[in-house]
Design an enzyme around this catalytic site. Structure first.
Site, mmCIF file in Angstrom:
data_model
loop_
_atom_site.group_PDB
_atom_site.id
_atom_site.type_symbol
_atom_site.label_atom_id
_atom_site.label_comp_id
_atom_site.label_asym_id
_atom_site.label_seq_id
_atom_site.Cartn_x
_atom_site.Cartn_y
_atom_site.Cartn_z
ATOM 1 N N GLY A 40 0.830 -1.209 0.000
ATOM 2 C CA GLY A 40 0.000 0.000 0.000
ATOM 3 C C GLY A 40 0.852 1.242 0.000
ATOM 4 O O GLY A 40 0.511 2.244 0.636
ATOM 5 N N LYS A 65 -8.035 -5.266 13.418
ATOM 6 C CA LYS A 65 -6.783 -4.647 13.868
ATOM 7 C C LYS A 65 -6.364 -5.169 15.240
ATOM 8 O O LYS A 65 -5.163 -5.319 15.519
ATOM 9 C CB LYS A 65 -6.922 -3.123 13.886
ATOM 10 N N ASN A 122 1.575 -2.358 5.386
ATOM 11 C CA ASN A 122 0.745 -1.157 5.525
ATOM 12 C C ASN A 122 -0.641 -1.326 4.917
ATOM 13 O O ASN A 122 -1.559 -0.578 5.262
ATOM 14 C CB ASN A 122 1.461 0.034 4.879
ATOM 15 N N TYR A 144 -13.585 -3.550 11.393
ATOM 16 C CA TYR A 144 -12.227 -3.033 11.206
ATOM 17 C C TYR A 144 -11.448 -3.080 12.515
ATOM 18 O O TYR A 144 -10.296 -3.546 12.565
ATOM 19 C CB TYR A 144 -12.310 -1.591 10.694
ATOM 20 N N ALA A 145 -12.065 -2.622 13.593
ATOM 21 C CA ALA A 145 -11.391 -2.594 14.890
ATOM 22 C C ALA A 145 -11.033 -4.005 15.351
ATOM 23 O O ALA A 145 -9.935 -4.235 15.867
ATOM 24 C CB ALA A 145 -12.282 -1.914 15.929
ATOM 25 N N SER A 152 -3.893 0.226 14.038
ATOM 26 C CA SER A 152 -4.707 1.417 14.279
ATOM 27 C C SER A 152 -5.058 1.475 15.756
ATOM 28 O O SER A 152 -5.170 0.434 16.413
ATOM 29 C CB SER A 152 -5.997 1.348 13.452
#
Length: 258
Positions: A15, A153, A81, A149-150, A135
């Site tokens: 990325g 991560k 990334n 998403y959380a 994150s």
């Protein structure tokens, strides 16, 4: 500053054509590294060696690894990334099995798959550094905005710590960098979309989002270059005794003791 010198090192930044990834690629190149960047599509211009790859595809990861081996003979530093928030907000009831799998494939499995295929040469050389870009959401989920998403991560954080422990005696360091709100194009668009749906200005939208996390004590978002400078230090000889740690770069926003 010789301990920050990366001359003779070959780096892959996934990325690496925009946002935080591009800032990292440019920063490490300035330090003397040979930088390879990957992304799904080639940018209009880049000063780094580019390899097109979708890292959610096992065959693309195999092809990426083969080109790196054929052209460079391997890498010294891997910056995982690739990632992002791709699923809708609204909590658990809005998320399908496909949403969960999509987020895990992008934010967790892609890194696991790439680590696995590139690690053997690092272990053989007894030398290497892997950075996982996570994150602050991995430590503080917002159920109404970034649940899947959380969780992905948080899983990346746990995997990264376990991998660091496994590799600590084999000459390979593994570290995690967890940015908070960072001024990238995707973040700006997210704020615009969120604010538009709520019928408020982007500035007010930012205030509302930050209020859910306790705000940013430093009063602003991070610049991508600030994240890149932290990564530069962590992959350098100056950080030779660091492994297994998560570094939040969030302007003090996480209301926890790390």
């Amino acid at each position: 500053m010789e301990t920050l010198d990366l001359k003779g090192k070959t780096v892959l930044v996934t990325g690496g054509t925009k946002g935080i990834g591009k800032a990292i690629a440019d920063e490490l190149a300035k330090a003397g590294a040979q930088v390879i960047v990957s992304a799904r599509t080639k940018p209009n211009e880049t000063s780094h060696h580019f390899i097109a790859a979708d890292l959610t595809s096992a065959s693309d990861v195999d092809r990426l690894s083969k080109e790196i081996d054929d052209t460079f003979g391997g890498i010294d530093i891997l910056i995982n990334n690739v990632g992002g928030l791709t699923t809708p907000g609204g909590g658990h009831s809005t998320l399908t099995d496909a949403h969960w799998q999509q987020e895990l494939d992008l934010n967790l499995i892609s890194a696991i798959r790439l680590d696995r295929i590139l690690l053997p040469k690092m272990i053989e050389k007894q030398s290497g550094v892997i950075i996982h870009i996570s994150s602050v959401a991995g430590k503080q989920a917002l159920w109404n905005l970034n649940l899947a998403y959380a969780v992905s991560k948080a899983a990346l954080n746990s995997y990264s710590k376990a991998l660091a422990t496994e590799l600590a005696g084999k000459g390979v360091r593994v570290l995690t960098v967890a940015p908070g709100a960072t001024k990238t194009a995707p973040m700006v668009k997210f704020l615009e979309d969120y604010s538009a749906s709520a019928g408020i200005s982007p500035e007010e939208g930012m205030k509302q989002l930050m209020a859910q996390t306790g705000g940013i004590p430093m009063g602003r978002m991070a610049e991508p270059e600030e994240v890149a400078q932290l990564v530069h230090f962590l992959v350098s000889p100056s950080a030779a005794y660091l492994t297994g740690t998560i570094y939040a770069i969030d302007g003090g926003s996480l209301p926890v003791v790390n």
